[in-house]
Design an enzyme around this catalytic site. Structure first.
Site, short mmCIF file in Angstrom:
data_model
loop_
_atom_site.label_atom_id
_atom_site.label_comp_id
_atom_site.label_asym_id
_atom_site.label_seq_id
_atom_site.Cartn_x
_atom_site.Cartn_y
_atom_site.Cartn_z
N SER A 192 0.83 -1.20 0.00
CA SER A 192 0.00 0.00 0.00
C SER A 192 0.88 1.26 0.00
O SER A 192 1.68 1.43 -0.91
CB SER A 192 -0.96 -0.05 1.19
N ASP A 201 -6.07 -3.68 -2.22
CA ASP A 201 -5.02 -3.25 -1.31
C ASP A 201 -4.29 -4.42 -0.66
O ASP A 201 -4.90 -5.30 -0.05
CB ASP A 201 -5.65 -2.38 -0.22
#
Length: 260
Positions: A41, A155
Protein backbone atom coordinates in the site's frame (compact mmCIF):
# COMPACT_ATOMS: atom_id res chain seq x y z
CA UNK A 1 33.36 -12.58 4.00
CA UNK A 2 30.33 -11.49 1.98
CA UNK A 3 28.05 -8.98 3.68
CA UNK A 4 24.53 -10.04 4.57
CA UNK A 5 21.83 -8.65 2.28
CA UNK A 6 19.67 -6.09 4.09
CA UNK A 7 15.98 -5.97 3.24
CA UNK A 8 13.60 -3.12 4.06
CA UNK A 9 9.92 -4.00 4.56
CA UNK A 10 7.51 -1.05 4.47
CA UNK A 11 3.97 -1.37 5.79
CA UNK A 12 0.84 0.37 4.59
CA UNK A 13 -0.67 3.28 6.46
CA UNK A 14 -2.15 5.88 4.11
CA UNK A 15 -0.71 9.37 4.65
CA UNK A 16 1.31 7.91 7.51
CA UNK A 17 3.55 6.60 4.73
CA UNK A 18 5.46 9.88 4.99
CA UNK A 19 7.07 8.40 8.11
CA UNK A 20 8.81 5.88 5.84
CA UNK A 21 10.68 8.82 4.31
CA UNK A 22 11.93 9.95 7.71
CA UNK A 23 13.16 6.44 8.42
CA UNK A 24 14.89 6.32 5.04
CA UNK A 25 16.55 9.68 5.64
CA UNK A 26 17.99 8.46 8.95
CA UNK A 27 19.23 5.19 7.40
CA UNK A 28 20.89 7.05 4.55
CA UNK A 29 22.62 9.47 6.91
CA UNK A 30 23.92 6.53 8.95
CA UNK A 31 25.07 4.82 5.72
CA UNK A 32 22.95 1.73 6.34
CA UNK A 33 22.86 -0.28 3.09
CA UNK A 34 19.50 -1.29 1.63
CA UNK A 35 19.85 -4.17 -0.82
CA UNK A 36 16.22 -5.25 -1.22
CA UNK A 37 12.89 -3.53 -0.56
CA UNK A 38 9.26 -4.63 -0.30
CA UNK A 39 6.21 -2.46 0.23
CA UNK A 40 2.51 -2.76 0.84
CA UNK A 41 0.00 0.00 0.00
CA UNK A 42 1.60 3.34 1.02
CA UNK A 43 4.84 1.43 1.54
CA UNK A 44 4.73 0.32 -2.09
CA UNK A 45 4.99 3.94 -3.28
CA UNK A 46 8.07 4.61 -1.15
CA UNK A 47 9.55 1.21 -1.95
CA UNK A 48 9.17 1.80 -5.68
CA UNK A 49 10.94 5.15 -5.41
CA UNK A 50 13.83 3.62 -3.41
CA UNK A 51 14.22 0.78 -5.91
CA UNK A 52 14.24 3.28 -8.77
CA UNK A 53 17.31 4.92 -7.27
CA UNK A 54 15.80 7.96 -5.55
CA UNK A 55 17.11 9.19 -2.22
CA UNK A 56 14.95 10.27 0.71
CA UNK A 57 15.19 14.00 -0.01
CA UNK A 58 14.36 13.40 -3.69
CA UNK A 59 11.24 11.46 -2.72
CA UNK A 60 10.26 14.09 -0.16
CA UNK A 61 10.59 16.80 -2.82
CA UNK A 62 8.26 15.14 -5.31
CA UNK A 63 5.88 13.90 -2.61
CA UNK A 64 5.22 17.49 -1.53
CA UNK A 65 3.34 17.83 -4.83
CA UNK A 66 1.14 14.93 -3.81
CA UNK A 67 -2.47 15.56 -2.82
CA UNK A 68 -5.50 13.30 -2.75
CA UNK A 69 -6.56 14.52 -6.19
CA UNK A 70 -3.13 13.58 -7.55
CA UNK A 71 -3.75 9.94 -6.67
CA UNK A 72 -7.50 9.59 -7.17
CA UNK A 73 -10.45 10.64 -9.29
CA UNK A 74 -14.16 10.01 -9.17
CA UNK A 75 -15.25 6.67 -10.55
CA UNK A 76 -18.42 5.71 -12.36
CA UNK A 77 -17.94 2.07 -11.43
CA UNK A 78 -20.20 0.32 -8.90
CA UNK A 79 -17.06 -1.36 -7.52
CA UNK A 80 -15.58 1.75 -5.92
CA UNK A 81 -16.21 5.43 -5.25
CA UNK A 82 -12.86 6.45 -6.74
CA UNK A 83 -10.23 5.23 -9.18
CA UNK A 84 -6.52 5.46 -8.45
CA UNK A 85 -5.55 5.70 -12.12
CA UNK A 86 -4.03 9.17 -11.41
CA UNK A 87 -1.66 7.48 -8.94
CA UNK A 88 -0.32 5.32 -11.76
CA UNK A 89 0.30 8.41 -13.89
CA UNK A 90 2.01 10.13 -10.95
CA UNK A 91 4.37 7.18 -10.52
CA UNK A 92 5.16 7.07 -14.24
CA UNK A 93 5.93 10.80 -14.26
CA UNK A 94 8.06 11.00 -11.11
CA UNK A 95 10.11 7.78 -11.05
CA UNK A 96 13.12 7.49 -13.38
CA UNK A 97 12.57 3.73 -13.73
CA UNK A 98 9.12 2.12 -13.89
CA UNK A 99 9.78 -1.49 -14.96
CA UNK A 100 10.73 -4.10 -12.37
CA UNK A 101 13.45 -5.49 -14.61
CA UNK A 102 15.12 -2.05 -14.83
CA UNK A 103 15.17 -1.14 -11.12
CA UNK A 104 18.46 -0.48 -9.32
CA UNK A 105 17.61 -2.80 -6.43
CA UNK A 106 15.16 -5.72 -6.23
CA UNK A 107 11.58 -4.73 -5.34
CA UNK A 108 8.49 -6.65 -4.25
CA UNK A 109 5.04 -5.02 -4.14
CA UNK A 110 2.20 -6.79 -2.37
CA UNK A 111 -1.47 -6.77 -3.43
CA UNK A 112 -4.40 -9.04 -2.56
CA UNK A 113 -6.46 -11.31 -4.82
CA UNK A 114 -10.09 -10.36 -4.14
CA UNK A 115 -11.35 -13.81 -5.15
CA UNK A 116 -9.13 -15.80 -2.80
CA UNK A 117 -7.83 -13.32 -0.23
CA UNK A 118 -4.30 -14.52 -0.97
CA UNK A 119 -1.20 -12.37 -1.21
CA UNK A 120 -0.14 -11.45 -4.75
CA UNK A 121 3.48 -10.34 -5.07
CA UNK A 122 4.74 -8.29 -8.01
CA UNK A 123 8.49 -8.64 -8.65
CA UNK A 124 11.14 -9.32 -11.30
CA UNK A 125 9.28 -7.96 -14.32
CA UNK A 126 6.31 -5.83 -15.29
CA UNK A 127 4.94 -2.34 -14.77
CA UNK A 128 5.73 -0.84 -11.36
CA UNK A 129 2.98 1.80 -11.57
CA UNK A 130 0.29 -0.84 -12.10
CA UNK A 131 1.63 -2.87 -9.17
CA UNK A 132 1.54 0.20 -6.93
CA UNK A 133 -2.02 0.95 -8.01
CA UNK A 134 -3.10 -2.59 -7.14
CA UNK A 135 -1.34 -2.47 -3.77
CA UNK A 136 -3.10 0.82 -2.93
CA UNK A 137 -6.62 -0.12 -4.11
CA UNK A 138 -8.47 0.20 -0.80
CA UNK A 139 -11.62 -1.94 -1.18
CA UNK A 140 -14.85 0.03 -1.33
CA UNK A 141 -12.93 3.27 -1.85
CA UNK A 142 -10.96 2.53 -5.02
CA UNK A 143 -12.04 0.40 -7.95
CA UNK A 144 -10.04 -2.86 -7.92
CA UNK A 145 -7.19 -3.19 -10.42
CA UNK A 146 -7.35 -5.98 -12.98
CA UNK A 147 -4.02 -7.78 -13.31
CA UNK A 148 -2.53 -8.96 -16.60
CA UNK A 149 -3.65 -12.48 -15.66
CA UNK A 150 -7.24 -11.32 -15.07
CA UNK A 151 -7.09 -11.38 -11.27
CA UNK A 152 -9.09 -8.72 -9.46
CA UNK A 153 -6.62 -7.03 -7.11
CA UNK A 154 -7.14 -4.88 -4.02
CA UNK A 155 -5.02 -3.25 -1.31
CA UNK A 156 -2.15 -5.48 -0.20
CA UNK A 157 -2.83 -4.56 3.41
CA UNK A 158 -5.79 -6.93 3.40
CA UNK A 159 -3.53 -9.95 2.89
CA UNK A 160 -0.16 -8.75 4.16
CA UNK A 161 0.03 -5.27 5.74
CA UNK A 162 3.68 -5.87 6.71
CA UNK A 163 5.57 -7.45 3.74
CA UNK A 164 8.31 -9.28 5.64
CA UNK A 165 7.59 -12.54 3.81
CA UNK A 166 7.91 -10.88 0.40
CA UNK A 167 11.26 -9.25 1.21
CA UNK A 168 12.61 -12.50 2.66
CA UNK A 169 11.62 -14.44 -0.47
CA UNK A 170 13.36 -11.81 -2.58
CA UNK A 171 16.64 -12.76 -0.90
CA UNK A 172 17.05 -10.64 2.24
CA UNK A 173 19.25 -12.17 4.93
CA UNK A 174 18.39 -9.51 7.51
CA UNK A 175 15.17 -7.48 7.62
CA UNK A 176 14.39 -4.02 8.90
CA UNK A 177 10.60 -3.65 9.13
CA UNK A 178 8.92 -0.26 9.38
CA UNK A 179 5.40 -0.65 10.76
CA UNK A 180 3.08 2.36 10.65
CA UNK A 181 0.01 0.42 11.76
CA UNK A 182 0.80 -1.16 15.11
CA UNK A 183 0.98 2.18 16.92
CA UNK A 184 -2.83 2.30 16.75
CA UNK A 185 -4.71 5.50 17.58
CA UNK A 186 -4.58 7.24 20.94
CA UNK A 187 -7.90 9.01 20.45
CA UNK A 188 -9.93 6.16 18.98
CA UNK A 189 -12.21 5.86 22.01
CA UNK A 190 -15.38 3.79 21.79
CA UNK A 191 -17.34 4.38 18.58
CA UNK A 192 -21.06 5.05 18.88
CA UNK A 193 -22.13 4.47 15.27
CA UNK A 194 -22.30 1.42 13.03
CA UNK A 195 -19.77 2.85 10.57
CA UNK A 196 -17.41 3.90 13.36
CA UNK A 197 -17.58 0.46 14.92
CA UNK A 198 -16.89 -1.21 11.58
CA UNK A 199 -13.90 1.02 10.81
CA UNK A 200 -12.34 0.62 14.25
CA UNK A 201 -12.80 -3.16 14.20
CA UNK A 202 -11.25 -3.33 10.71
CA UNK A 203 -8.26 -1.28 11.83
CA UNK A 204 -7.77 -3.57 14.85
CA UNK A 205 -7.68 -6.59 12.56
CA UNK A 206 -5.15 -4.93 10.26
CA UNK A 207 -2.92 -3.97 13.21
CA UNK A 208 -3.05 -7.49 14.60
CA UNK A 209 -2.32 -8.92 11.17
CA UNK A 210 0.66 -6.60 10.79
CA UNK A 211 2.05 -7.70 14.16
CA UNK A 212 1.77 -11.31 13.11
CA UNK A 213 4.39 -10.68 10.40
CA UNK A 214 6.94 -9.18 12.80
CA UNK A 215 8.57 -12.50 13.65
CA UNK A 216 10.39 -12.55 10.30
CA UNK A 217 12.01 -9.17 10.95
CA UNK A 218 15.32 -8.69 12.74
CA UNK A 219 14.62 -5.07 13.65
CA UNK A 220 11.22 -3.36 13.85
CA UNK A 221 10.81 0.41 13.67
CA UNK A 222 7.46 1.73 14.92
CA UNK A 223 7.17 5.53 14.70
CA UNK A 224 5.11 7.22 17.43
CA UNK A 225 2.33 8.39 15.10
CA UNK A 226 -0.77 7.10 16.87
CA UNK A 227 -2.12 10.66 17.14
CA UNK A 228 -2.11 11.17 13.36
CA UNK A 229 -4.90 9.71 11.23
CA UNK A 230 -4.04 7.86 8.00
CA UNK A 231 -5.86 10.56 5.99
CA UNK A 232 -3.97 13.57 7.41
CA UNK A 233 -1.74 14.22 4.41
CA UNK A 234 -1.15 17.83 5.52
CA UNK A 235 0.89 16.59 8.49
CA UNK A 236 3.59 15.19 6.21
CA UNK A 237 6.43 17.15 7.83
CA UNK A 238 5.51 15.90 11.30
CA UNK A 239 5.26 12.33 10.04
CA UNK A 240 8.70 12.57 8.41
CA UNK A 241 10.23 13.90 11.63
CA UNK A 242 8.68 11.15 13.74
CA UNK A 243 9.87 8.47 11.32
CA UNK A 244 13.37 9.90 11.45
CA UNK A 245 13.36 9.95 15.26
CA UNK A 246 12.13 6.34 15.46
CA UNK A 247 14.88 5.14 13.12
CA UNK A 248 17.59 7.03 15.01
CA UNK A 249 16.59 5.22 18.20
CA UNK A 250 17.33 1.92 16.45
CA UNK A 251 20.61 2.87 14.76
CA UNK A 252 22.90 1.25 17.32
CA UNK A 253 20.97 -2.00 16.97
CA UNK A 254 20.98 -1.70 13.18
CA UNK A 255 24.74 -1.08 12.98
CA UNK A 256 25.34 -4.12 15.19
CA UNK A 257 23.23 -6.24 12.83
CA UNK A 258 24.82 -4.89 9.65
CA UNK A 259 28.33 -4.94 11.08
CA UNK A 260 29.13 -1.29 10.33
Amino acid sequence: MERKKIGLALSGGGARGYSHLGVLRALERAQVPIDIVAGTSAGSIVGAAIAAGLKADDIITFSRKLGWFDVSAFSYSPKGLLTNEPLGRFIEKNLPLTRFEELEIPLAIVACDLATGKEVVFRDEGNVAEAVRASCAIPGVFVPVIGTDGKVLIDGGIASPMPTRAVRKLGADKIIAVDLLTCGSVDAGTPNTLVGTFIQAAMMMIRNSSKSHHYRADIIIEPAIAHIRPDEIKRADELIELGEAAAEEKLEEIHAMVGT
